[in-house]
Design an enzyme around this catalytic site. Structure first.
Site: not given
Length: 407
Positions: A78, A371, A368
């Site tokens: 991610s 990240h 978040d």
């Protein structure tokens, strides 16, 4: 407490599935070895509000006239997924607001960030357009000649890492996809041209953090009792070593291998371990530092083992801690709280709604639970490219590597 938890879970599920579509894509079935990945799409159904707005970036947007390398290929999780998971049945998706709100289009694209991810900035440094996701393009040669992004959120070095979140494309499968791309180049361009294109391009690898978040720390298959941290780190590094050699055998010669970030400072673990004043969780960060040490040593060994290979290792932990410890110099005010989320440090519930996000992400280090923000990604990318803020890539930065002559 139980009632509020159930409400939060129901809200999370309803929000994710209410924004379940992203870029429109033909319905296909990808059979990757024993793991079948179904592309989630129904051409007959009307697109959701988020789907109809998500753009395909122009192949020529943001590019300059003379690229420094032919292409940039990306393998990872991610940290660099730019939309592959939009087409998979998984909770690990970023195809809904507020993700992408500060991106060039101000719309979600599948990037786990409020704006750009590091490889977006590096593509611009290299004179290339933003790299398209593997599942987000139609497989035409012209769309792949300047690079492809195979990264998939929740993927890890271990095949099953992150599988509790749903479908993802594992490291092994991403390398198979890259091999398929190479074969398409050979068939379309000829073997000599394909080999020259691949060997002159850059392959960027950013993967491994999910092997801790979703495997070791969850004690999947009793792994904590089978492996001490040092042994687990050695296992991951040896697997990466073999995969890099496999990529070398497909004529890759320029590698950027990224280390892991300090997730012991991530909002999720700050709230889980009940950090009092935002202090990082040392026992987690110690494992990450140890892994990065092993990976750096491994890449140095491969430099001597693989003829003509150029491999740089970039210590993301080192670069990130420089930002956290010197946050005022970089203009950050919030070092522990995520911009988007719920709970202490906004790390309890993941970012699923625009109402959960702060107004200004540029003064936050974390976007978040896990990240970083666009602002942090820009700093880290500058360090990878030119060591602008701090030295974190060894034996040289990417800018020096692409202009260095073969020995």
């Amino acid at each position: 407490m139980l009632t509020s938890l159930l409400v939060a879970i129901l809200f999370l599920i309803s929000t994710i599935f209410s924004h379940s579509k992203a870029l429109r894509f033909p319905q296909e079935l990808y059979n990757l070895s024993s793991n079948k990945i179904f592309i989630v799409d129904n051409p007959s159904a009307p697109p959701s509000s988020s789907a109809s707005q998500i753009p395909l970036l122009s192949p020529t947007s943001h590019a300059v006239s003379s690229p420094l390398v032919p292409a940039l290929f990306i393998i990872g999780d991610s940290t660099v997924d730019c939309g592959n998971n939009n087409f998979l049945g998984t909770f690990a998706r970023a195809d809904r607001p507020p993700y992408g709100r500060d991106f060039d289009t101000h719309l979600p694209t599948g990037r786990f960030c409020n704006g750009r991810i590091p490889v977006d900035y590096l593509a611009l440094h290299l004179g290339l357009p933003f790299v398209p996701s593997y599942l987000g393009q139609a497989g035409e040669l012209k769309d792949m000649l300047q690079g492809v992004n195979y990264a998939s959120a929740a993927a890890g070095i271990i095949f099953s890492s992150g599988s509790e979140l749903g479908q993802h494309i594992s490291l092994t499968h991403q390398i198979q996809q890259f091999s398929d791309t190479y074969q398409q180049f050979v068939l379309s361009l000829g073997e000599d041209v394909a080999n020259d294109l691949i060997s002159s391009s850059v392959l960027y690898i950013s993967i491994g953090i999910n092997d801790y978040i979703h495997y070791y720390f969850r004690n999947v298959s009793n792994v904590e009792n089978l492996y001490l941290p040092w042994g687990f780190n050695q296992f991951l590094a040896s697997t990466m070593r073999q995969e890099i050699k496999n990529l070398y055998n497909i004529n890759v010669r320029r590698f950027v291998v990224m280390g892991l970030p300090p997730i012991g400072c991530a909002p999720y673990y700050l709230q889980r371990y009940k950090s009092n004043n935002g202090e990082c969780i040392e026992e987690i960060n110690d494992m990450i530092m140890e892994f990065n040490f092993v990976m750096r040593y491994m890449t140095e060994e491969l430099l001597h083992e693989l003829p003509d290979a150029r491999i740089i290792f970039c210590d993301v932990f080192q670069g990130s801690m420089d930002i956290i410890q010197n946050h005022k110099r970089y203009g950050f005010k919030a070092t522990a709280d995520a911009c988007c989320g719920l709970g202490k440090y906004n790390g309890w519930i993941m970012c699923v709604s625009p109402q959960m996000a702060c107004r200004n992400a540029s003064n936050h280090i974390w976007w978040d639970q896990f990240h970083p923000t666009d602002a942090v990604n820009a700093i880290l990318a500058d360090n990878v490219w030119s060591s602008e803020h701090t030295e974190m890539c060894y034996p040289m930065n990417l800018g020096k590597m692409v202009v260095a002559k073969p020995e």
